[in-house]
Design a protein around this motif. Sequence first.
Motif, PDB file in Angstrom:
ATOM      1  N   LEU A  76       0.844  -1.187   0.000  1.00  0.00           N
ATOM      2  CA  LEU A  76       0.000   0.000   0.000  1.00  0.00           C
ATOM      3  C   LEU A  76       0.886   1.246   0.000  1.00  0.00           C
ATOM      4  CD1 LEU A  76      -2.554  -1.150   2.721  1.00  0.00           C
ATOM      5  CD2 LEU A  76      -2.925  -1.102   0.240  1.00  0.00           C
ATOM      6  N   PRO A  77       0.424   2.378  -0.516  1.00  0.00           N
ATOM      7  CA  PRO A  77      -0.920   2.644  -1.030  1.00  0.00           C
ATOM      8  C   PRO A  77      -1.143   2.291  -2.513  1.00  0.00           C
ATOM      9  CG  PRO A  77       0.003   4.589   0.063  1.00  0.00           C
ATOM     10  CD  PRO A  77       1.141   3.631  -0.191  1.00  0.00           C
ATOM     11  N   TYR A  78      -0.070   2.080  -3.318  1.00  0.00           N
ATOM     12  CA  TYR A  78      -0.322   1.770  -4.723  1.00  0.00           C
ATOM     13  C   TYR A  78      -1.261   0.571  -4.872  1.00  0.00           C
ATOM     14  CZ  TYR A  78       3.172   4.981  -6.727  1.00  0.00           C
ATOM     15  OH  TYR A  78       3.856   6.093  -7.133  1.00  0.00           O
ATOM     16  N   ARG A  79      -1.177  -0.363  -3.934  1.00  0.00           N
ATOM     17  CA  ARG A  79      -1.987  -1.572  -4.033  1.00  0.00           C
ATOM     18  C   ARG A  79      -3.478  -1.269  -3.973  1.00  0.00           C
ATOM     19  NH1 ARG A  79      -1.468  -6.040  -6.775  1.00  0.00           N
ATOM     20  NH2 ARG A  79      -2.491  -7.840  -5.808  1.00  0.00           N
ATOM     21  N   GLU A  80      -3.843  -0.116  -3.415  1.00  0.00           N
ATOM     22  CA  GLU A  80      -5.251   0.266  -3.382  1.00  0.00           C
ATOM     23  C   GLU A  80      -5.845   0.301  -4.787  1.00  0.00           C
ATOM     24  OE1 GLU A  80      -5.828   3.948  -1.298  1.00  0.00           O
ATOM     25  OE2 GLU A  80      -4.525   3.335   0.357  1.00  0.00           O
ATOM     26  N   ILE A  81      -5.045   0.723  -5.767  1.00  0.00           N
ATOM     27  CA  ILE A  81      -5.525   0.777  -7.148  1.00  0.00           C
ATOM     28  C   ILE A  81      -5.863  -0.626  -7.630  1.00  0.00           C
ATOM     29  CG2 ILE A  81      -4.958   1.440  -9.515  1.00  0.00           C
ATOM     30  CD1 ILE A  81      -2.981   3.497  -8.286  1.00  0.00           C
ATOM     31  N   ALA A  82      -4.986  -1.572  -7.332  1.00  0.00           N
ATOM     32  CA  ALA A  82      -5.233  -2.962  -7.733  1.00  0.00           C
ATOM     33  C   ALA A  82      -6.460  -3.531  -7.031  1.00  0.00           C
ATOM     34  CB  ALA A  82      -3.999  -3.810  -7.439  1.00  0.00           C
ATOM     35  N   PHE A  83      -6.628  -3.225  -5.747  1.00  0.00           N
ATOM     36  CA  PHE A  83      -7.808  -3.704  -5.024  1.00  0.00           C
ATOM     37  C   PHE A  83      -9.090  -3.166  -5.681  1.00  0.00           C
ATOM     38  CE2 PHE A  83      -5.205  -3.950  -0.840  1.00  0.00           C
ATOM     39  CZ  PHE A  83      -4.758  -5.213  -1.184  1.00  0.00           C
ATOM     40  N   TYR A  84      -9.052  -1.899  -6.059  1.00  0.00           N
ATOM     41  CA  TYR A  84     -10.213  -1.280  -6.702  1.00  0.00           C
ATOM     42  C   TYR A  84     -10.523  -1.969  -8.031  1.00  0.00           C
ATOM     43  CZ  TYR A  84     -12.917   2.325  -9.172  1.00  0.00           C
ATOM     44  OH  TYR A  84     -13.862   3.001  -9.887  1.00  0.00           O
ATOM     45  N   LEU A  85      -9.496  -2.184  -8.845  1.00  0.00           N
ATOM     46  CA  LEU A  85      -9.708  -2.781 -10.159  1.00  0.00           C
ATOM     47  C   LEU A  85     -10.016  -4.269 -10.070  1.00  0.00           C
ATOM     48  CD1 LEU A  85      -6.957  -0.886 -12.171  1.00  0.00           C
ATOM     49  CD2 LEU A  85      -9.446  -0.558 -12.261  1.00  0.00           C
TER      50      LEU A  85
END
Length: 324
Positions: A226-235
């Motif tokens: 995180l936080p970049y991983r938030e984008i992957a979680f969203y997608l």
Amino acid sequence: MPHFDLPLDELRTYRPDLPEPDDFDEFWAKTLTEARRHDIAARFVPVDVPLAGVDVFDVTFAGFGGHPVKGWLVLPAGTTEPIPAVVEYIGYGHGRGLPHMHLLWATAGYAHFVMDTRGQGSNADAQGDTADPVGSGPSAPGFMTRGVEDPHDYYYRRVFTDAVRAVEAARSHPLIDAGRVAAIGESQGGGITLAVGGLVPDLVAIVSDVPFLCDFPRGATLTDKLPYREIAFYLKARRGHEDRTFRTLSYFDGVHFAARGRAPALFSTALEDQTCPPSTVFAAFNAYSGRERAMEVYRFNGHEGGGFYQKGVQLRWLPQYLNG
């Protein structure tokens, strides 16, 4: 964590092919014009702190949408004439904290303006005091995907606008030399600094340490932190929304702001940093258009980067521009 990204010699030439919106400059010009329709209305209220070497002010100014944004102004005690200023933006999840956390630049002889980040500040050691009154559509936990369906609604449109207004608020204070203002930040703060450097043409210098919010497509796919991983979680939940999501993020990518930066710039990165991978940092550094730029590389550090050693680098580097 061993080195996981590109070798250093490849990092030094890494330039990703990142599509830039055709209306990028128009988007930001309109955004800032709308924000400036609200009087900056900066208020500086003296704070009684048991610190002999500084004078502290509780700051409130009008940010995006005229929303009140908090901050601290810390001055060397007894300042009577305008002095250069360092405007600082802070890391992800942190708020402005307490005044005694922000003594470095005032003790070096400069005004230090610290902007609170709207909606953030749940960290126990650095609480925040600025609300974000704007809602958003579906998002992953955190701030990275709030309003990501449309760039006009995206969370960082508000934050970057607040950050530009923070420079304007700092410049409005009679004890700050408006012609000698630098921007500085680490991680999220480093990404915000790059945005400000691309949107405010007359800063004397910027310092962007281990910056976040750069090269979103690589950050979202290279690291599982995180936080970049938030984008992957969203997608992961919003299948088929990749193109729209990354188009929105392209309006906020530090690489595009770096391409518009003109002030002398000091960057830093760490080769074991999984939070802000070094390739994402070098993407911004290699795109930076200012003629004077420098990069400090910490080969065996993670997201802490150079830590207090890097502060020492800043204290030697920044005065040549602030004192000019």
